[in-house]
Design an enzyme around this catalytic site. Sequence first.
Site, PDB file in Angstrom:
ATOM      1  CB  CYS A 280      -0.974  -0.009   1.169  1.00 42.87           C
ATOM      2  SG  CYS A 280      -0.182  -0.025   2.803  1.00 42.87           S
ATOM      3  CG  HIS A 332      -4.454  -0.325   3.885  1.00 39.36           C
ATOM      4  ND1 HIS A 332      -3.633  -1.100   3.083  1.00 39.36           N
ATOM      5  CD2 HIS A 332      -5.507   0.042   3.100  1.00 39.36           C
ATOM      6  CE1 HIS A 332      -4.177  -1.216   1.875  1.00 39.36           C
ATOM      7  NE2 HIS A 332      -5.309  -0.529   1.858  1.00 39.36           N
ATOM      8  CG  HIS A 348      -6.614   0.360  -1.520  1.00 37.09           C
ATOM      9  ND1 HIS A 348      -6.743  -0.599  -0.546  1.00 37.09           N
ATOM     10  CD2 HIS A 348      -7.737   0.225  -2.294  1.00 37.09           C
ATOM     11  CE1 HIS A 348      -7.864  -1.279  -0.711  1.00 37.09           C
ATOM     12  NE2 HIS A 348      -8.490  -0.796  -1.758  1.00 37.09           N
TER      13      HIS A 348
END
Length: 377
Positions: A280, A332, A348
């Site tokens: 990510c 994340h 993402h």
Amino acid sequence: MIYRLVVMLLFFSCSVFSQEKYIKHTISKGENITVIAKKYGVKPKAIIEANPNAPKILKLNSVLLIPNTNQANTKVVAVSETVVNNNPGAHEVLAKETLWGISKKYNVSVEDLKKANPLLETEGLKVGQQIAIPSNAVAITEKPIENNQISNEVEVVVEVLPKETKYAIAKRYGITVVELEKQNPFIKGQLPVGYVLKIRTTKEKADAAASATSQEIKDPMLTAETAIADASVKKDSTSTNTIIKVSNHSDLVNQLIVNATENIGTRYRSGGTTKAGFDCSGLMISTFSSFDIKLPRSSIEQSRMGMVVTSDEAQKGDLIFFKTNGRNQINHVGMVVEVVDGEIKFVHSSTHGGVMISSTKEAYYQRAFSQVNRVVQ
């Protein structure tokens, strides 16, 4: 054979009406005013003026009057270049196409495309694959290039200098990074010093770039051209880091989104920062570094960049962070690509699906949402 017959019939219909003021055209699926105008060699405005009572959204099989310019040859060439889609409800995936790009082309959401093609979730896009397009989709074509634009285009040869970036070079010649990479496919990964680029642009933009380069040589103080031209750095009172303030914010954000979404379908790879695979934070590093914006390596470090804003204030280009590991710590990150009615869509790299578009309306990300950071403005 069918295609050849269609061409002959259209040629015959053009000939019949060549002596009349207007040609009658029956609207086919996926056509709009621009496409039809290009087909007959007229301007969209002329068609609109000839059909004052026509609805703004064209209806399938309705008839438009096309001004007859007696340019039969032009019409035949335009018709012969038309692609006959034997399956109008489908789209054939081309090389380097992404779900995001296809969704914009047909003016539908990525989610609608996934619903119409369930296998996309597990298998992703494949070149040559036929994917179903929702029936309410309308193809959007690019604006045709005027003849005078073509004749005004020149090719410039540019040698890459140390510390030059794609964004800086593209901006100098009035094109986007995507256009620069299309014209020079070799630089899609990195920009090697000394590599010779061939850039197609208008004569005016080429002359302006040459003039600016000449001025920089005379005055070394003007050579500080970076990927965020005309940028000034502003300290944010809520963070120890900086917000990069740019005068061309909208253009930069749009190119960031294009750069990131071109990777849709790329697999997840822990520690990955290249097209061989991204994690990510690696996707964000790769995306922003293309425009000479340096981000830290991890999502938790990236969450300390810029200024934290509320989810209601989220804008395209902002970074969005989540806590997905059950702990009270950010792990994340993605980038906002669209905000509509409180729903934030972000690109993402997910551990279960690779690079993709997701939404804060999804229960998983709704629960895991942490914060939004503005890095550029």
